[in-house]
Write a protein that holds these residues in place. Sequence first.
Motif, PDB file in Angstrom:
ATOM      1  N   PHE A 150      11.210  18.281 -25.417  1.00 50.23           N
ATOM      2  CA  PHE A 150      11.739  18.560 -26.757  1.00 50.23           C
ATOM      3  C   PHE A 150      11.174  17.571 -27.776  1.00 50.23           C
ATOM      4  O   PHE A 150      10.764  17.945 -28.879  1.00 50.23           O
ATOM      5  N   TYR A 151      11.160  16.300 -27.389  1.00 48.21           N
ATOM      6  CA  TYR A 151      10.661  15.264 -28.291  1.00 48.21           C
ATOM      7  C   TYR A 151       9.169  15.441 -28.549  1.00 48.21           C
ATOM      8  O   TYR A 151       8.666  15.261 -29.663  1.00 48.21           O
ATOM      9  N   LEU A 152       8.436  15.800 -27.495  1.00 50.71           N
ATOM     10  CA  LEU A 152       6.994  16.007 -27.635  1.00 50.71           C
ATOM     11  C   LEU A 152       6.678  17.146 -28.602  1.00 50.71           C
ATOM     12  O   LEU A 152       5.686  17.097 -29.331  1.00 50.71           O
ATOM     13  N   LEU A 153       7.521  18.182 -28.618  1.00 44.30           N
ATOM     14  CA  LEU A 153       7.323  19.290 -29.560  1.00 44.30           C
ATOM     15  C   LEU A 153       7.285  18.778 -30.990  1.00 44.30           C
ATOM     16  O   LEU A 153       6.445  19.186 -31.803  1.00 44.30           O
ATOM     17  N   ALA A 154       8.213  17.857 -31.305  1.00 43.22           N
ATOM     18  CA  ALA A 154       8.292  17.332 -32.661  1.00 43.22           C
ATOM     19  C   ALA A 154       7.033  16.557 -33.030  1.00 43.22           C
ATOM     20  O   ALA A 154       6.494  16.690 -34.132  1.00 43.22           O
ATOM     21  N   GLN A 155       6.557  15.726 -32.088  1.00 40.90           N
ATOM     22  CA  GLN A 155       5.375  14.915 -32.387  1.00 40.90           C
ATOM     23  C   GLN A 155       4.137  15.800 -32.578  1.00 40.90           C
ATOM     24  O   GLN A 155       3.308  15.556 -33.463  1.00 40.90           O
ATOM     25  N   MET A 156       3.988  16.795 -31.722  1.00 43.69           N
ATOM     26  CA  MET A 156       2.829  17.682 -31.833  1.00 43.69           C
ATOM     27  C   MET A 156       2.896  18.513 -33.119  1.00 43.69           C
ATOM     28  O   MET A 156       1.877  18.765 -33.777  1.00 43.69           O
ATOM     29  N   ALA A 157       4.096  18.942 -33.494  1.00 47.59           N
ATOM     30  CA  ALA A 157       4.252  19.677 -34.754  1.00 47.59           C
ATOM     31  C   ALA A 157       3.875  18.786 -35.931  1.00 47.59           C
ATOM     32  O   ALA A 157       3.246  19.223 -36.896  1.00 47.59           O
ATOM     33  N   GLY A 158       4.244  17.498 -35.846  1.00 49.41           N
ATOM     34  CA  GLY A 158       3.873  16.546 -36.887  1.00 49.41           C
ATOM     35  C   GLY A 158       2.368  16.379 -36.991  1.00 49.41           C
ATOM     36  O   GLY A 158       1.813  16.259 -38.088  1.00 49.41           O
ATOM     37  N   ALA A 159       1.688  16.373 -35.859  1.00 46.04           N
ATOM     38  CA  ALA A 159       0.227  16.257 -35.857  1.00 46.04           C
ATOM     39  C   ALA A 159      -0.407  17.443 -36.576  1.00 46.04           C
ATOM     40  O   ALA A 159      -1.312  17.274 -37.408  1.00 46.04           O
ATOM     41  N   GLY A 160       0.056  18.637 -36.272  1.00 40.55           N
ATOM     42  CA  GLY A 160      -0.488  19.828 -36.923  1.00 40.55           C
ATOM     43  C   GLY A 160      -0.246  19.824 -38.421  1.00 40.55           C
ATOM     44  O   GLY A 160      -1.140  20.169 -39.215  1.00 40.55           O
ATOM     45  N   ALA A 161       0.968  19.396 -38.830  1.00 40.13           N
ATOM     46  CA  ALA A 161       1.299  19.383 -40.254  1.00 40.13           C
ATOM     47  C   ALA A 161       0.434  18.391 -41.017  1.00 40.13           C
ATOM     48  O   ALA A 161      -0.056  18.658 -42.119  1.00 40.13           O
ATOM     49  N   LEU A 162       0.246  17.212 -40.416  1.00 44.28           N
ATOM     50  CA  LEU A 162      -0.525  16.173 -41.082  1.00 44.28           C
ATOM     51  C   LEU A 162      -1.979  16.601 -41.280  1.00 44.28           C
ATOM     52  O   LEU A 162      -2.561  16.450 -42.353  1.00 44.28           O
ATOM     53  N   VAL A 163      -2.563  17.155 -40.246  1.00 44.26           N
ATOM     54  CA  VAL A 163      -3.978  17.527 -40.320  1.00 44.26           C
ATOM     55  C   VAL A 163      -4.190  18.708 -41.255  1.00 44.26           C
ATOM     56  O   VAL A 163      -5.198  18.788 -41.951  1.00 44.26           O
ATOM     57  N   SER A 164      -3.244  19.618 -41.308  1.00 47.75           N
ATOM     58  CA  SER A 164      -3.380  20.753 -42.221  1.00 47.75           C
ATOM     59  C   SER A 164      -3.472  20.276 -43.662  1.00 47.75           C
ATOM     60  O   SER A 164      -4.174  20.861 -44.490  1.00 47.75           O
ATOM     61  N   LEU A 165      -2.771  19.177 -43.977  1.00 45.56           N
ATOM     62  CA  LEU A 165      -2.814  18.622 -45.326  1.00 45.56           C
ATOM     63  C   LEU A 165      -4.106  17.837 -45.568  1.00 45.56           C
ATOM     64  O   LEU A 165      -4.761  17.990 -46.597  1.00 45.56           O
ATOM     65  N   LEU A 166      -4.487  17.009 -44.597  1.00 47.55           N
ATOM     66  CA  LEU A 166      -5.599  16.075 -44.803  1.00 47.55           C
ATOM     67  C   LEU A 166      -6.968  16.727 -44.701  1.00 47.55           C
ATOM     68  O   LEU A 166      -7.918  16.291 -45.334  1.00 47.55           O
ATOM     69  N   LEU A 167      -7.087  17.733 -43.862  1.00 46.42           N
ATOM     70  CA  LEU A 167      -8.389  18.348 -43.636  1.00 46.42           C
ATOM     71  C   LEU A 167      -8.488  19.758 -44.189  1.00 46.42           C
ATOM     72  O   LEU A 167      -9.523  20.407 -44.043  1.00 46.42           O
ATOM     73  N   GLY A 168      -7.418  20.253 -44.805  1.00 42.35           N
ATOM     74  CA  GLY A 168      -7.457  21.589 -45.372  1.00 42.35           C
ATOM     75  C   GLY A 168      -7.576  22.677 -44.335  1.00 42.35           C
ATOM     76  O   GLY A 168      -8.140  23.738 -44.597  1.00 42.35           O
ATOM     77  N   ILE A 169      -7.028  22.431 -43.147  1.00 42.61           N
ATOM     78  CA  ILE A 169      -7.083  23.436 -42.082  1.00 42.61           C
ATOM     79  C   ILE A 169      -5.849  24.320 -42.201  1.00 42.61           C
ATOM     80  O   ILE A 169      -4.755  23.938 -41.794  1.00 42.61           O
ATOM     81  N   SER A 171      -5.671  27.553 -41.068  1.00 42.34           N
ATOM     82  CA  SER A 171      -5.540  28.538 -40.002  1.00 42.34           C
ATOM     83  C   SER A 171      -4.747  27.964 -38.829  1.00 42.34           C
ATOM     84  O   SER A 171      -4.828  26.772 -38.518  1.00 42.34           O
ATOM     85  N   GLY A 172      -3.997  28.830 -38.166  1.00 37.75           N
ATOM     86  CA  GLY A 172      -3.251  28.420 -36.980  1.00 37.75           C
ATOM     87  C   GLY A 172      -4.167  27.961 -35.866  1.00 37.75           C
ATOM     88  O   GLY A 172      -3.839  27.035 -35.118  1.00 37.75           O
ATOM     89  N   VAL A 173      -5.338  28.591 -35.762  1.00 34.15           N
ATOM     90  CA  VAL A 173      -6.295  28.207 -34.714  1.00 34.15           C
ATOM     91  C   VAL A 173      -6.788  26.783 -34.932  1.00 34.15           C
ATOM     92  O   VAL A 173      -6.876  25.978 -33.990  1.00 34.15           O
ATOM     93  N   GLY A 174      -7.098  26.448 -36.186  1.00 30.05           N
ATOM     94  CA  GLY A 174      -7.577  25.101 -36.496  1.00 30.05           C
ATOM     95  C   GLY A 174      -6.530  24.041 -36.205  1.00 30.05           C
ATOM     96  O   GLY A 174      -6.818  23.001 -35.605  1.00 30.05           O
ATOM     97  N   GLN A 175      -5.287  24.297 -36.621  1.00 26.56           N
ATOM     98  CA  GLN A 175      -4.207  23.348 -36.356  1.00 26.56           C
ATOM     99  C   GLN A 175      -3.947  23.230 -34.860  1.00 26.56           C
ATOM    100  O   GLN A 175      -3.654  22.142 -34.356  1.00 26.56           O
ATOM    101  N   SER A 176      -4.048  24.337 -34.155  1.00 23.04           N
ATOM    102  CA  SER A 176      -3.845  24.308 -32.701  1.00 23.04           C
ATOM    103  C   SER A 176      -4.912  23.451 -32.023  1.00 23.04           C
ATOM    104  O   SER A 176      -4.616  22.721 -31.068  1.00 23.04           O
TER     105      SER A 176
END
Length: 543
Positions: A150-169, A171-176
């Motif tokens: 459960f805790y790992l889900l939160a951290q991985m979701a945070g990683a996707g959110a951060l990169v979507s902002l910083l790199l302009g990704i 698409s779901g595939v890119g964030q994945s």
Amino acid sequence: MINLAVLPTDTTGEFTTEVGNPWANIGIFLVFVAITLFAVLRASRKTKTAADFYAGGRSFTGTQNGTAIAGDYLSAASFLGIVGAIAIYGYDGFLYSIGFLVAWLVALLLVAEMLRNTGKFTMADVLSFRLKQRPVRIAASTSTLMVSIFYLLAQMAGAGALVSLLLGIDSGVGQSLVIAIVGLLMIFYVFIGGMKGTTWVQIIKATLLLIGVGIMSIWLLALFGFNFSEMLGDAVSVANNPAILDPGLQYGESTLTKLDFLSLGLALVFGTAGLPHVLMRFYTVPTAKEARKSVVWAIWLIGGFYLCTLVLGFGAAALVGPETIANAPGGQNSAAPLLAYELGGTLLLGVIAAVAFATILAVVAGLTITASASFAHDIYGQVIKKGKLDAKGEMRAGRVTVVVVGVLAILGGIGAQGQNVAFLVALAFAVAASANLPTILYSLFWKRFTTRGALWSMYGGLGSSILLILFSPVLWGAETSFFPDVDLALYPLTNPGIISIPLSFLLGWLGSLTSKTSEDPVKQAEMEVRSLTGVGAEKATDH
């Protein structure tokens, strides 16, 4: 103030590209990765026994371990989620900070020292000390694995959110793909360095995080002449909502939302003392005195950080604006990076981005080593092999578990994209508070506690909390749900703690009272003496 007209958008007003320079963001992050990889590779040379792999050879001081605990505890939920929650919901968002901090008093006063005195590597060592080994270890390991995931889900979701902002990704595939890269890095850290490598990653990360938020907080206060009231006034003006300073913006709309807040508070306050990756850190110090010192040191560091979240959250509301934050890629989780960009441009954004990535990597590494120890030591070593597994075999099993848990975390993180990470962590706290804390307290303080009581408490708390989550608005029917278009929510609250935590205590009590046989009184006496005085605790460090 940042506004939507300044940042690249499409015709709908949504962001279509990154904030800052993506190459600068990546470059600064790679510098951090290089530093931590060096620390992990150095630690791997000294990781030769199970005690090294799971407990860092019990060689860390209280100060070092306290800093590592802060690094382990201050996750993406704290840095990204809480700052965003305060920026959007004001007072109600800060309640996360209060809950996360106050919870450490429970850990300090009731758990830390006693746990260090009675265990070896994992929470299951303590729970099975005076009870039947096989069933209790299986239950404790199951609980540990579920909380960790459960805790790992939160951290991985945070990683996707951060990169979507910083790199302009977008698409779901890119964030994945980014989530997969973070997961693979984490697997490498733990696989090679074990607890020693993980601890040094957490120490480095905690130092960077505290320096980063400290600089941003002072910078922000300086912009408002060190007048916090003026910052609050600007936050109200930009948000065009005076209610941002009042209780109830998020949890005060109805009786149901007030109950949801009460449930959240119970989960946060009682969850910390049941988090397996936090509990495991108490075994990395040589004595119970150092374990107590670890918690005191951690409280100071964590308390300072959460005070900074108040400044950063309202500062983001004043300088960036709640509307801009809500519409940015990553939603609420983008508040801290956007604020960094407003304050210091590309360079500060890159540094804060690297700190946020460091936060995610350090926490997932701690969670993974905990899940690894739980399965390899408790299930494989003690249950399947009945304690006859040598150190090399246990480490081999632990490393295999690291890979399996890492893959599950990657897949779960991909599915959890878009969720507020502070909210996801609150669910992990609820599961920990329900499945673990009642059993730990009963084991340490109640002589009549039995194996049946432990199993009822752990399975009842774990099962009820997960069942309530599965049939709640977290998954079904709401805009922020995993499945917003299908309404199968039977439980109206988003946090199960208000039901599952008291139920777990009740089941532990009932199970013990209805047991036909009592547990070994000699073991009970030994556990009481060891937990309270530390006499005989050195036996637990042998392997």
